[in-house]
Design a protein around this motif. Structure first.
Motif, PDB file in Angstrom:
ATOM      1  N   ARG A 163      14.068  -2.316  10.244  1.00  0.00           N
ATOM      2  CA  ARG A 163      14.135  -3.767  10.445  1.00  0.00           C
ATOM      3  C   ARG A 163      13.926  -4.512   9.124  1.00  0.00           C
ATOM      4  N   ILE A 164      13.105  -3.945   8.243  1.00  0.00           N
ATOM      5  CA  ILE A 164      12.916  -4.555   6.919  1.00  0.00           C
ATOM      6  C   ILE A 164      14.239  -4.508   6.161  1.00  0.00           C
ATOM      7  N   GLU A 165      14.956  -3.388   6.287  1.00  0.00           N
ATOM      8  CA  GLU A 165      16.258  -3.287   5.622  1.00  0.00           C
ATOM      9  C   GLU A 165      17.189  -4.402   6.100  1.00  0.00           C
ATOM     10  N   GLU A 166      17.119  -4.724   7.375  1.00  0.00           N
ATOM     11  CA  GLU A 166      17.970  -5.816   7.883  1.00  0.00           C
ATOM     12  C   GLU A 166      17.564  -7.150   7.289  1.00  0.00           C
ATOM     13  N   ASP A 167      16.253  -7.396   7.209  1.00  0.00           N
ATOM     14  CA  ASP A 167      15.765  -8.622   6.556  1.00  0.00           C
ATOM     15  C   ASP A 167      16.362  -8.742   5.159  1.00  0.00           C
ATOM     16  N   LEU A 168      16.352  -7.637   4.458  1.00  0.00           N
ATOM     17  CA  LEU A 168      16.808  -7.652   3.068  1.00  0.00           C
ATOM     18  C   LEU A 168      18.315  -7.900   2.996  1.00  0.00           C
ATOM     19  N   ARG A 169      19.006  -7.300   3.905  1.00  0.00           N
ATOM     20  CA  ARG A 169      20.455  -7.485   3.962  1.00  0.00           C
ATOM     21  C   ARG A 169      20.767  -8.978   4.157  1.00  0.00           C
ATOM     22  N   HIS A 170      20.042  -9.601   5.058  1.00  0.00           N
ATOM     23  CA  HIS A 170      20.268 -11.027   5.313  1.00  0.00           C
ATOM     24  C   HIS A 170      19.938 -11.855   4.084  1.00  0.00           C
ATOM     25  N   LEU A 171      18.866 -11.468   3.440  1.00  0.00           N
ATOM     26  CA  LEU A 171      18.415 -12.202   2.260  1.00  0.00           C
ATOM     27  C   LEU A 171      19.465 -12.134   1.149  1.00  0.00           C
ATOM     28  N   GLU A 231       0.838  -1.180   0.000  1.00  0.00           N
ATOM     29  CA  GLU A 231       0.000   0.000   0.000  1.00  0.00           C
ATOM     30  C   GLU A 231       0.873   1.230   0.000  1.00  0.00           C
ATOM     31  N   GLY A 232       1.030   1.823  -1.156  1.00  0.00           N
ATOM     32  CA  GLY A 232       1.835   3.022  -1.265  1.00  0.00           C
ATOM     33  C   GLY A 232       3.021   2.811  -2.180  1.00  0.00           C
ATOM     34  N   GLU A 233       3.891   3.777  -2.199  1.00  0.00           N
ATOM     35  CA  GLU A 233       5.014   3.736  -3.132  1.00  0.00           C
ATOM     36  C   GLU A 233       6.317   3.945  -2.396  1.00  0.00           C
ATOM     37  N   GLY A 234       7.300   3.132  -2.798  1.00  0.00           N
ATOM     38  CA  GLY A 234       8.632   3.306  -2.243  1.00  0.00           C
ATOM     39  C   GLY A 234       9.635   2.741  -3.206  1.00  0.00           C
ATOM     40  N   SER A 235      10.859   2.826  -2.881  1.00  0.00           N
ATOM     41  CA  SER A 235      11.858   2.187  -3.724  1.00  0.00           C
ATOM     42  C   SER A 235      12.957   1.636  -2.837  1.00  0.00           C
ATOM     43  N   LEU A 236      13.680   0.708  -3.413  1.00  0.00           N
ATOM     44  CA  LEU A 236      14.763   0.096  -2.654  1.00  0.00           C
ATOM     45  C   LEU A 236      16.035   0.171  -3.477  1.00  0.00           C
ATOM     46  N   ARG A 237      17.086   0.535  -2.846  1.00  0.00           N
ATOM     47  CA  ARG A 237      18.369   0.550  -3.540  1.00  0.00           C
ATOM     48  C   ARG A 237      19.304  -0.421  -2.833  1.00  0.00           C
ATOM     49  N   LEU A 238      19.805  -1.366  -3.574  1.00  0.00           N
ATOM     50  CA  LEU A 238      20.727  -2.346  -3.030  1.00  0.00           C
ATOM     51  C   LEU A 238      22.066  -2.166  -3.715  1.00  0.00           C
ATOM     52  N   ARG A 239      23.095  -2.136  -2.937  1.00  0.00           N
ATOM     53  CA  ARG A 239      24.434  -2.079  -3.532  1.00  0.00           C
ATOM     54  C   ARG A 239      25.207  -3.277  -3.020  1.00  0.00           C
ATOM     55  N   LEU A 240      25.614  -4.116  -3.950  1.00  0.00           N
ATOM     56  CA  LEU A 240      26.350  -5.315  -3.575  1.00  0.00           C
ATOM     57  C   LEU A 240      27.831  -5.131  -3.894  1.00  0.00           C
ATOM     58  N   GLU A 241      28.622  -5.463  -2.953  1.00  0.00           N
ATOM     59  CA  GLU A 241      30.068  -5.406  -3.166  1.00  0.00           C
ATOM     60  C   GLU A 241      30.656  -6.715  -2.697  1.00  0.00           C
ATOM     61  N   GLY A 242      31.352  -7.400  -3.578  1.00  0.00           N
ATOM     62  CA  GLY A 242      31.964  -8.679  -3.248  1.00  0.00           C
ATOM     63  C   GLY A 242      30.974  -9.676  -2.711  1.00  0.00           C
ATOM     64  N   GLY A 243      29.737  -9.637  -3.322  1.00  0.00           N
ATOM     65  CA  GLY A 243      28.733 -10.619  -2.940  1.00  0.00           C
ATOM     66  C   GLY A 243      28.094 -10.328  -1.586  1.00  0.00           C
ATOM     67  N   LYS A 244      28.344  -9.148  -1.058  1.00  0.00           N
ATOM     68  CA  LYS A 244      27.711  -8.796   0.213  1.00  0.00           C
ATOM     69  C   LYS A 244      26.857  -7.533   0.007  1.00  0.00           C
ATOM     70  N   ALA A 245      25.801  -7.460   0.739  1.00  0.00           N
ATOM     71  CA  ALA A 245      24.989  -6.253   0.675  1.00  0.00           C
ATOM     72  C   ALA A 245      25.759  -5.138   1.352  1.00  0.00           C
ATOM     73  N   LYS A 246      26.132  -4.161   0.552  1.00  0.00           N
ATOM     74  CA  LYS A 246      26.917  -3.068   1.118  1.00  0.00           C
ATOM     75  C   LYS A 246      25.971  -1.984   1.637  1.00  0.00           C
ATOM     76  N   VAL A 279      21.783  -1.016   1.883  1.00  0.00           N
ATOM     77  CA  VAL A 279      20.372  -1.359   1.705  1.00  0.00           C
ATOM     78  C   VAL A 279      19.576  -0.133   2.115  1.00  0.00           C
ATOM     79  N   GLU A 280      18.949   0.492   1.123  1.00  0.00           N
ATOM     80  CA  GLU A 280      18.214   1.710   1.449  1.00  0.00           C
ATOM     81  C   GLU A 280      16.757   1.553   1.017  1.00  0.00           C
ATOM     82  N   LEU A 281      15.893   1.444   1.986  1.00  0.00           N
ATOM     83  CA  LEU A 281      14.462   1.423   1.704  1.00  0.00           C
ATOM     84  C   LEU A 281      14.036   2.887   1.595  1.00  0.00           C
TER      85      LEU A 281
END
Lengths: 156, 260, 291, 431, 402
Positions: free
Chosen positions: D382-390, D15-30, D32-34
């Motif tokens: 906390r959602i950002e952390e979920d995503l980082r783990h994922l 419900e609503g609009e957002g965006s997510l920016r993921l930056r991966l460096e060396g296979g790790k989430a560097k 995570v910006e919701l």
């Protein structure tokens, strides 16, 4: 066949519906400045912007008043038939035609020279008043009709 | 089945309530989906098909430079564009900023106002692009949105009343809260469509459907004054969910003058 | 609670139909594109159904089901049974739906309604008919009726005005009418290009030389209100008494039978008392704004 | 291959609009910006100068999905400021209204937004082609929730009948009772929903959440209770700000909340259930036991089960409240005598978690200041952390797979981005 | 002048036969009032009548005497209505409220029929299942009977008969109540419609409440009314009872809150269609439609086509509409009555003048609802007075009007 034809007589002039009842003296003064002309269909009798020196009484035929503008189709705003008159810009400065007048059918008209008519109206105020009493209602009727045409009475 | 008309639903600054109204049509939702192709409705589906669209429903107002650009794109892709709700039709509650200093608002809410991109005003979709139909309400009435979809599908005129809420009160048999209780109510100057729910619940209408088609706000404001509302309260009653709708804006301005 | 009362109670029969608003199914039998936005439709009833007879000037309520019902005057020949002809100008969505309907399209229709032209008032008199725009449509049945009884009245003078030559209805028929020697048809348009050799000007411009005996003539007018008013005033100016003039008026009509109140015009419910009314009775009302 | 950038424009079915920016460096989430793009609407600012009676109507417009939550938090906060206590039937009616919103909002999420993820459809409408009965159950359930909102609130979205001090109009008993057949049917549908949800295929994930919710001595919390956390926090709800703070991040329009001196935390169904599973009404408790649902669920994908449990308890509660209802004398209580300037704060349990409101009002009854902390901005970090783990768990996934996985992970939390934000535009950057 | 003529005193009601004679008068004790309700129900009627709801006396279902507004009355003025307690326990001690009986005969929204497409070239029409039970209208006042008669003429009195209205009219039983008081906005005396109930009723009740007495004088209006009374414990009325009833009605006549000068009103209004008063009232009028929808005779309505999404089915619905709505007079070129003064003029001239031309009577019964329920308190009697005052006086040689 465009051009003057059989000259008009004072009796014919007097009998014309528009001029009927004006004084004999007044009509007599006009007679030398009056002629009869015939035009083929499609003849441009007057052009917008030209000096307006003549008053026309239609005897036979049909005349269209048109607005012509570059880049747009010609627009006919009024058609006139026997007994009707047109051309009154000789009366109003700067004495230039405001529309084109063009025959739709072979037409015969009586033409009165505007300056002479103006002088005669000035010289004979009583006849002048009568003349205007006839002209103004015609102008008023056309103005009314034009307003409704502008209003676009049949528009969706 | 012939090619189904393609429907898109767009969101601008809003609470989502108007597009939720579509999902609240529980009885009709699957039927609607059978008659139209829901081509772009991000809140409901991950499958987003590109335009053009036959009918776009637009929720929300324009409050950012980005949205002012985006609505042009939406219009260009839409054969018919219908706004849904007070935000899209009159700027919504967030149009209250139009009467205030937005900089001050920004500072009041955010510690780092420089991060926030916003326009000084919240404006209706109509102020940016041509609109084919405006559906009122904060939120819209779901029966009305179904009617509008059906009407655009079948190229007929939507049956949406533009007169006052009072007509709905009377049809519903609701006892007038102004006459019988002296309760201030915007019903006489507000457009019908909600079903007169506020008076039916014994409170005054707060104008969430915006002005009716012949709103006599000067006469009504003076009556509200007789009912005991101070100019400040009269100002507030007009300046809520349709503050920027022209008739209510003018009525609010008049109340400001009155208040001195 | 649907139990019948034991003693007093329901005595009237329950009508088995939807009442006067219930339409009957028709299909478009033929369609003629009259102008860019106007078509004539010939409507045929469902097999085995009758088409009620109508009088010139009456109207029907028509709809493409689900797309809005509108009042449309009947433009067909009252002498031809078995069909209804309507000329529809696409203005709103309902008329667009009707105008866009092709042969075979289902149309819901009911009628005929209203008071038509008092044709019998023409007998023995000169007749002037002035129509403007789609106002020719309700006049057409009147014309056909008059022409059928040509010997029963005097001169017939018809003036028809339209916006441009492209907006003229019934072009082939119009040409035939204009060729008649027992009536004069004048056609005038508000504006025309060079390919139009007919008259240009308002219908009132054609009135001064209309031929009729004001002392013994009737006039039937149909067109925009302002046109009818001006025409009536001009006719009065020529000596035709008010009592000899009838006009056909327009207001929104919904029920067509005098129940819904939409078509009020002063004391009249136009669907019931009109649309044709004596000018004598409405001349003053036509001058009241917003009536 | 391991350093990448992926950009995805919109996250759907939230419900609503957002965006997510993921930056991966060396296979790790560097990074995570919701990002929350919901254009700012400045509610806290535009509430200033408004009458306190307007606050429930105005704050409802923050979110069309959970307007009742805003109305409830606003009313409780203002009542605390005014020294009003709403008890008895009025309190019951409020809880009933909240039940309606929980049922409606959760059913919407379960069936229309979340279930398609598990069954492999882009939306419920396409899902209905193969699972028509399931979708129809969901719609009927949602409709039952809406029926409560409509009857008691006047309409489903932005109800008009909620007032500081109670209601504008309270229904007679027989009117309320008309809801019973619908709710009895809904209770059955809710039970089927619990069983349906528990049978879905879940990825095996465990997150170490700090859960935060209200806890009430007798009931599953909605309007009342103390703030508690799985890390041992116990605090009167009006003192929310002592334990939580909001920070602004440059990439988002929404403020993010954190534990003061701590980190991210989770609110919403998982948190409520973990902290209140001993407060379930009997029928719901029995079903929970039958399906063997553990009391503390740490797998965010299984939130759909907990949400279904909450739908069932809301149906069960609604029936109980209606059966026990006797109309109050008056539809609302009023502040005693002259208003005195005061402030008040309250937390209630929105479907998505705790919602905090604080108001200061002047003695003219006009609001001087307002503060609102919606659940989604609390969950954002906390959602950002979920995503980082994922991302870290399976960095080898393709961009498309990663995108889908992230969207799903976000949907697990039913973010009501309208409260705070707009479309989720996912941008994965693999440097 | 009393409506209670031909007092019939004598035979007790017969039980089992045709009931008491039409025109006869009886007394019903307040305590026995429930038996009247029982009898109505026994006769198969759903009883609708006055009940207190949301601060007003409205018409709704009556299941028992407890539903009636016992001990309540109202105070009415232009734009204001308040319920008040009466010192006594009158059941009918109020004046007419916001509802009128038209909602039962001419419902606010009515499903007329459905068109269902059967093949490409045909549709069939179905009418909804008959939803109208026989109804007994309890507590109909004289002005309201006049209003029923007026709407009857509109809907079933002309060439086109509205089938739904006709059905409901045939199934209505009018239990009238004589007014014992008048409201602040009442003016039935000047409209010649009340306060005495003279005809058009099946039964008429006069509530007698003097000095501890609480009884109802019952007059039999029709054979239907008589039949209903079977089993109701009545005793014959004495001439003194009839006189007591007449006195109550006379009190009401004296207490009229307002008066309308109807002298030459048709020509007055039609002769002053351009009176400055229209602009004046148009500035105050909200065009909100309250007056028209509260009016017991206003019949204007709109029909709506409600097709389903596939347009295979098309329901035709009717709803109350109003000449105050801009869209009501909409032609494709725009609304004919685009200004509020024009709409107010339409309403008032129709109600008080052109109604005569269309339906043979005034459209106003003097009930005062349009005055009370106007949110800004516009009073049509005052507006008529203003028009009269502003009308140019036809002097010598003066022809028409301004």
């Amino acid at each position: 066949m465009n051009g003057p034809v059989r000259p008009i007589t004072s009796a014919e002039l007097e009998a014309h519906a528009f001029l009927h009842g004006l004084s004999a003296r007044f009509l007599a003064e006009l007679l030398p400045h009056t002629e009869r002309r015939e035009f083929a269909a499609g003849h441009t009798v007057a052009r917008e912007g030209d000096p307006a020196r003549e008053f026309f009484l239609i005897e036979v035929g049909k005349v269209a008043l048109e607005i012509v503008a570059e880049g747009r189709p010609h627009l006919t705003v009024l058609t006139l038939g026997p007994g009707e008159v047109f051309g009154w810009s000789w009366l109003v400065p700067p004495h230039l035609w405001r529309v084109d007048a063009r025959t739709l059918k072979p037409s015969r008209v009586v033409v009165v020279a505007g300056p002479a008519l103006r002088d005669a109206l000035e010289a004979h105020p009583e006849d002048g008043y009568r003349f205007l009493r006839r002209l103004v209602p015609i102008l008023a009727r056309r103005l009314d009709a034009t307003r409704l045409q502008v209003f676009d009475v049949y528009r969706p | 089945m012939a090619v189904r008309p393609r429907l898109a639903v767009w969101k601008f600054a809003s609470c989502d309530g108007c597009q939720l109204s579509l999902l609240d049509c529980e009885d009709e939702l699957l039927a609607v989906a059978g008659e139209v192709e829901i081509a772009n409705f991000v809140e409901a589906s991950s499958a987003v098909a590109p335009g053009p669209y036959d009918l776009s429903l637009v929720e929300g107002s324009v409050t950012t430079p980005e949205d002012a650009r985006r609505i042009q794109e939406v219009r260009a892709q839409s054969k018919h564009l219908v706004t849904i709700g007070a935000c899209a039709t009159a700027g919504g509650i967030q149009a209250l900023r139009n009467f205030q200093d937005v900089e001050e608002f920004r500072r009041a809410v955010y510690a780092r106002p420089e991060y926030i991109a916003t326009l000084a005003t919240s404006t209706a979709i109509r102020d940016h692009v041509p609109v084919d139909f405006e559906l009122r309400g904060c939120p819209i009435n779901k029966a009305q949105v179904l009617e509008v979809i059906a009407a655009f599908l079948h190229r007929r005129r939507p049956t949406v009343a533009t007169g006052s809420v009072c007509a709905e009160c009377k049809r519903r048999g609701v006892v007038c809260v102004v006459v019988a209780q002296g309760t201030p109510c915007l019903g006489p100057v507000t457009q019908a469509g909600c079903g007169a729910i506020c008076p039916a619940y014994r409170r005054g209408c707060y104008g969430c459907f915006g002005p009716q088609d012949s709103p006599n706000t000067p006469a009504w404001s003076s009556r509200l004054g007789e009912l005991g509302l101070a100019p400040g309260a009269i100002l507030r009653i007009y300046r809520t969910f349709n503050a920027a709708a022209p008739a209510f804006r003018a009525a609010g301005d008049a109340a400001v003058q009155e208040g001195g | 609670m649907s139990t019948a009362p034991e003693i007093a109670g329901p005595v009237a029969p329950v009508p088995s139909h939807g009442g006067p608003l219930e339409p009957a199914p028709f299909t478009v039998r033929a369609r003629a594109q009259e102008t860019r936005d106007t078509v004539s439709l010939v409507l045929a009833p469902a097999p085995g159904s009758e088409v009620p007879a109508f009088r010139p000037g009456q109207f029907n309520m028509l709809s493409v089901p689900g797309r809005g019902e509108v009042a449309i005057s009947i433009s067909g020949d009252p002498g031809r049974a078995g069909e209804w002809v309507h000329t529809v100008r696409a203005l709103g969505l309902a008329t667009q739906a009707l105008a866009g309907s092709m042969p075979g399209t289902l149309i819901a229709a009911r009628g005929p309604y209203g008071q038509g032209w008092p044709v019998d008032r023409a007998w023995g008199k000169d007749v002037v008919i002035v129509a403007g725009g789609v106002g020719l449509a309700p006049v057409r049945p009147l014309l056909l009726e008059l022409l059928r009884h040509r010997a029963r009245f005097g001169r017939l003078e018809v003036i028809y005005g339209a916006r441009t030559p492209d907006d003229l209805l019934y072009a082939p028929e119009l040409a035939a009418w204009r060729g008649r020697t027992d009536a004069r048809f004048q056609v005038t348009v508000d504006a025309a290009g060079r390919d139009w050799y007919g008259d240009v000007g308002l219908v009132t411009q054609r009135l001064p030389d209309a031929r009729f005996d004001p002392a013994s003539a009737v006039a039937f007018l149909c067109g925009p209100e302002i046109m009818m008013r001006l025409t009536a005033e001009t006719l009065e100016g020529r000596g035709l008494p008010r009592e000899g003039i009838w006009v056909s008026l327009e207001r929104t009509m919904q029920c067509g039978v005098g129940l819904c109140g939409h078509c009020q015009f002063g004391p009249y419910l136009l669907c019931r008392d009109g649309p044709v009314l004596p000018y004598r009775d409405v001349a003053r009302l036509l001058r009241i704004r917003g009536l | 291959m391991t350093d990448r950038t992926i950009a995805v424009d919109y996250l759907a079915r939230v419900e609503g609009e957002g965006s997510l920016r993921l930056r991966l460096e060396g296979g790790k989430a560097k990074e995570v910006e919701l990002r929350i793009f919901e254009p700012p609407r400045f509610f806290e600012a535009l509430l200033r100068g408004r009458s306190y009676l307007e606050a429930p109507d105005i704050t409802a417009r923050i979110c069309g999905i959970c307007p009742v939550a805003y109305q409830m938090s606003a009313c409780h906060a203002l009542e605390r400021a005014l020294g009003l206590r709403v008890v008895g039937p009025l309190r019951d009616l409020r809880r009933l209204l909240y039940c309606g919103e929980w049922i409606e909002s959760h059913a919407l999420h379960i069936y229309l937004l979340h279930a398609p993820d598990f069954l492999g459809y882009p939306d419920a409408i396409r899902m209905a082609k193969d699972h028509r009965a399931t979708v129809e159950t969901g719609l009927a359930l949602k409709q039952a929730g809406n029926a409560i909102l409509e009857l008691l609130g006047g309409r489903e979205i932005h109800p008009i009948n909620v007032r500081v001090g109670g209601f504008y109009r309270v229904p007679p008993r027989e009117e309320l009772e008309t809801l019973l057949p619908t709710l009895e049917a809904a209770l059955g549908a809710a039970e089927r929903t619990v069983r349906f949800a528990s049978g879905l295929p879940f990825p095996r994930v465990e997150e170490a959440y700090e859960f935060v919710a209200l806890r009430h001595p007798e009931e599953y919390p909605m309007n009342e209770g103390e703030l508690v956390s799985s890390e041992g926090l116990v605090l009167p709800q009006e003192r929310f700000e002592e334990a939580f703070e909001e920070v602004q991040v440059p990439y988002s329009h929404a403020l993010q909340a954190r534990r003061r001196g701590g980190g991210a935390y989770l609110v919403g169904p998982l948190a409520r259930f973990a902290l209140n599973h001993d407060r379930l009404p009997p029928k719901t408790r029995r079903v929970v036991e039958e399906i063997g649902l553990e009391p503390v669920v740490r797998n965010p994908y299984r939130s759909i089960v907990v949400r279904a449990v909450e739908v069932m308890l809301a149906c069960e509660e609604a029936i109980r409240l209606i059966r026990g209802y006797a109309p109050p004398e008056r539809p609302h209580v009023d502040p005693p005598g002259e208003l005195a300037g005061a402030s008040g704060a309250a937390v209630t349990e929105a479907p998505r978690g705790i919602l905090f409101h604080r108001y200061e009002i002047g003695n003219d009854g006009l609001i001087r200041a307002a503060r609102i902390v919606p659940p989604t901005s609390q969950n954002q970090a906390r959602i950002e952390e979920d995503l980082r783990h994922l991302v870290d768990a399976r960095p080898d996934r393709t961009d498309r797979e990663l995108t889908d996985a992230c969207e799903r992970a976000i949907r697990n939390h039913d973010p009501c981005i309208s409260c705070a934000t707009h479309f989720l535009r996912l941008e994965v950057e693999r440097a | 002048m009393s409506g209670l003529r031909n007092a019939h005193v004598g035979d007790p009601p017969s039980h089992g036969g045709m009931g008491p004679a039409v025109g006869s008068r009886w007394l019903l004790a307040r305590d026995e009032f429930p038996s009247l309700l029982d009898a109505l129900r026994r006769a198969g009627y759903r009883i609708v009548g006055p009940t207190v709801r949301d601060g007003a006396i409205v018409y709704g279902s009556i299941r028992s005497v407890a539903d009636l507004p016992e001990g309540w009355t109202d105070r009415q003025s232009a734009g204001a209505y308040r319920l008040e307690r009466r010192p006594d326990r009158a059941l009918f001690g109020y004046n007419v409220g916001p509802h009128s009986w038209k909602k039962y005969l001419f419902p606010p929204r009515e499903h007329l029929f459905t068109l269902r497409r059967t093949d490409a070239a045909k549709f069939e029409v179905s009418v909804p299942e008959d939803p109208d039970p026989p109804m007994a209208y309890l507590g109909v006042r004289a002005c309201e009977i006049a209003a029923l008669n007026i709407q009857d003429r509109v809907f079933v009195g002309g060439a086109a008969v509205d089938p739904g209205y006709a059905r409901r009219k045939a199934r209505r039983l009018v239990v009238a109540v004589q007014c014992g008081q008048a409201g602040g906005t009442c003016f039935c005396v000047s409209m010649g419609t009340g306060p005495a109930v003279r005809d058009g009723f099946d039964l008429s009740l006069t509530e007698l409440l003097d000095e501890g007495r609480h009884e109802f004088l019952v007059e039999i209006g029709t054979a239907d009314g008589a039949r209903v009374l079977d089993g109701v414990p009545l005793r014959p009325a004495e001439p003194s009872d009839v006189r007591a009833g007449e006195a109550r009605v006379a009190d009401a006549a004296r207490a009229m809150g307002r008066a309308m000068d109807t002298e030459g009103i048709h020509d007055l209004l039609l002769g002053n269609l351009e009176s400055p008063v229209w602009d004046d009232v148009g500035r105050r009028c909200l065009a909100c439609t309250n007056c028209t929808l509260a009016c017991p005779t206003c019949f204007c309505h709109s029909t709506e086509e409600v097709p389903d999404l596939s347009a295979e089915r098309d329901e035709r619905w009717r709803r109350w509409d109003s000449c105050f709505n801009l869209a009501f007079s909409e032609l494709h070129t725009g609304s004919v009555r685009s200004t509020t003064p024009a709409r107010y003029r339409q309403w008032l001239t129709h109600k008080l003048a052109t109604w005569f031309d269309q339906f043979g009577s005034s459209g106003c019964v003097g009930c005062g609802r349009c005055i009370t329920w106007c949110p800004v308190g516009i009073d049509l009697t005052a507006e008529v007075r203003a028009i009269r005052a502003a009308a140019p006086r036809p002097g010598p040689g003066a022809g028409g009007t301004a």
